[in-house]
Design a protein around this motif. Sequence first.
Motif, PDB file in Angstrom:
ATOM      1  N   THR A 281      35.767  41.800  32.747  1.00  0.00           N
ATOM      2  CA  THR A 281      35.550  42.122  34.161  1.00  0.00           C
ATOM      3  C   THR A 281      34.950  40.930  34.888  1.00  0.00           C
ATOM      4  OG1 THR A 281      35.090  44.358  33.412  1.00  0.00           O
ATOM      5  CG2 THR A 281      34.607  43.870  35.691  1.00  0.00           C
TER       6      THR A 281
ATOM      7  N   LEU B 139      36.192  46.572  38.463  1.00  0.00           N
ATOM      8  CA  LEU B 139      37.402  45.869  38.031  1.00  0.00           C
ATOM      9  C   LEU B 139      38.616  46.337  38.824  1.00  0.00           C
ATOM     10  CD1 LEU B 139      38.724  43.921  36.001  1.00  0.00           C
ATOM     11  CD2 LEU B 139      39.049  45.859  34.494  1.00  0.00           C
ATOM     12  N   LEU B 140      38.728  47.660  38.964  1.00  0.00           N
ATOM     13  CA  LEU B 140      39.873  48.230  39.677  1.00  0.00           C
ATOM     14  C   LEU B 140      39.898  47.765  41.132  1.00  0.00           C
ATOM     15  CD1 LEU B 140      42.222  50.190  39.307  1.00  0.00           C
ATOM     16  CD2 LEU B 140      40.736  52.015  40.084  1.00  0.00           C
TER      17      LEU B 140
ATOM     18  N   LEU C 248      40.854  44.090  41.444  1.00  0.00           N
ATOM     19  CA  LEU C 248      42.270  43.847  41.203  1.00  0.00           C
ATOM     20  C   LEU C 248      43.128  44.358  42.358  1.00  0.00           C
ATOM     21  CD1 LEU C 248      42.768  44.499  37.408  1.00  0.00           C
ATOM     22  CD2 LEU C 248      42.833  42.349  38.641  1.00  0.00           C
ATOM     23  N   LEU C 249      42.711  45.466  42.959  1.00  0.00           N
ATOM     24  CA  LEU C 249      43.508  46.019  44.042  1.00  0.00           C
ATOM     25  C   LEU C 249      43.286  45.275  45.355  1.00  0.00           C
ATOM     26  CD1 LEU C 249      43.242  49.872  43.442  1.00  0.00           C
ATOM     27  CD2 LEU C 249      45.234  48.430  43.134  1.00  0.00           C
TER      28      LEU C 249
END
Lengths: 311, 373
Positions: free
Chosen positions: A250, A295-296, A299-300
Amino acid sequence: MTELAFGSSTPLGQPLLLGIVEGSVYGLIALGLVLLYKSNRIFNFAQAEFGTIAALTAYFGYNGKLFGIPWHMPWLVAVTVGIVLGTLSAVLTERLVIRPLFQQPKVILVVGTVGVLLAAIAVENLVVSATEPAYLPSVTETGLKDPAFRAGFAQYNVSWEQVVTLIVLVVLALAAVAFFRYSRQGTAILAVSQEPTAAATVGISTSRVSLLTWTLAGFLGSVAGIVALAGSPVLVPGIMTGTALVGGITAAVLGGVTSMPGAFVGGMLVGLVHQFTASYFSFPGAQNVAVGLVLLLVLLALPKGLLGSET
Amino acid sequence: MTAVAAHAAPFRLTGSGVAARGLAYVGLAVVLFLPWFTTDFSKTCSLAVIYALMGLSLNIVVGYTGQLSLGHQGFLGLGALVTANVVFKTGLPIWLAMAAAVLATTLVALALGLVALRITGLYLSLITLVFGSAITSSLFALATFTDNNSGVKITRPSYLSGNGDWYLVCLAVLLVVFYLDYRLTISKIGRALLALKENERVAEAFGIGVTSYKLLAFALSGAIAGLAGGLYTFRGELYSEKDFQDPNGFTLALLFVVMCVVGGLGNRLGVVVAGLFFGLINEMLDGLLYLHWVRDVVKHIPVLNGYYDSDVKASYLASLIGALLLLQTLIFNPGGLGASLRPVARWMTGHRFELHDTTASGPAAVEGSSVRA
């Protein structure tokens, strides 16, 4: 030295300080991951496990029985042997697994590192179950003892060895940045990662560069393992993967996977997120969920990370 | 001329050929049925069948769409959690509970599929890794779902109380899923998924709806995993979150990947065989030690000599074998077990026995090819 910068015992001080020291371990793992991502464009799932290998070796070298032979190396020798063995396992990974799969799709290379991770944990388990448990003191227990300093940190539950971890991270991160910016070898690694064929044309040995990156990554992982695990009473196989791999990944992504300073900053941020969630939320697994959400979101919303430029 | 001649004389099954293949099928059925007579061994066999199901589940994501998932223990666990809690709290029949589990895992898999639309390749594998560790450490550990941390105890209905009976249920589910998976790959959906795996943009240019097919693949994978989770929790008649939490959970997730790669990515027969192999590997190692000369050799190997004393050690050895098989498959035998079994599989389905099959075309020819980044 009883007074630190965070003089008062505000509720913020504790998780802030703990987060930074915890983040330095993530930062070290992330440094190695970024290095390998720069050169091979893959994530190395075995990165944290090099650290367990190094720490376990140092444990047995310092004060343990291995195959019935008792070892009593001095602390520094044991740690050096550990780091050498951890680095060697990275070199072996490169020669035996990465090299034969060089031309394969990247996902296959990643699955290869997963295989290395599994094999490493299995071997560690077999070796550990064949011998007696041992203990490796941290660097401060053997040398740097300053009761006044210890007392100063005790207020925040931060130990000397955690501060050492932070210093090691800063030094290694600066060294890594300098290596890529100023040395011929560092430039060669970048050249191979960007255009292997062109790099080979101008006389760079891609084989040697790949070996060099894995050696460096193995060294970083091993150092991370030693600084994170020395002084901890329990050492189970796979512990670095279990505690630091997700955080390290991460951190690397947060910093923009190709940036060394990014890995450093990312590590700190992940450590802070971890500690602040731990102190303000109490449902089980809150820290893992928080790191996963970070992390999500990165990334998005921010696929290039915070410092995503190639340097 | 020779090529024309080969086409002019297609291979026809003779009477004895049909008989031989029929006999092989009967033999296979008998071997699969044998564990029913045992109690402990059939429980292990149930686990092996559940592993095979998980292999098929992961195979849809990794083998058919080419995305690496490192969080499939989360789906298995979610299936187990929902099944156990529905039965425990509402007393509904187990089939309804398992249907609820399938629904739940399908929905969660759909959510993960939505993420996979935006994030692909290596980054998706990171997301799945974090998904697995996050869901197992948070949701699974909630006291409401674990009967206040004591583990949810459930019992199978009386007509399925024997371990052998449950093994047959698992086996039946595996056969049905296997057949459905076969139907999937020869249908329009299967061809669309293969096209997506090869090149998403080209597939889209040919009118394949990337979004819906990717979501479908994740949903199917989740559904199979949920079913496997239901079978898993009734196999031990207990839901314990520890089975799916790290470090067990992480090992499990990696084991599923190992099964898919060793079996041959995209090759359902290979994946099932690999799943059964890894489910039974401890038994096989034990069986090996009945041989005296193996015992004598093992006794002298320093790290392995304690093998007899502990089951734990046996599992370490098993995971080492798994890791080495994975690396061996990647480097030397990318087609996996499936490619090695292909001549036999083709013979069983009524073709000529050929070691080097040159006639393969269509989806079958692409099976076992590698995942794309």
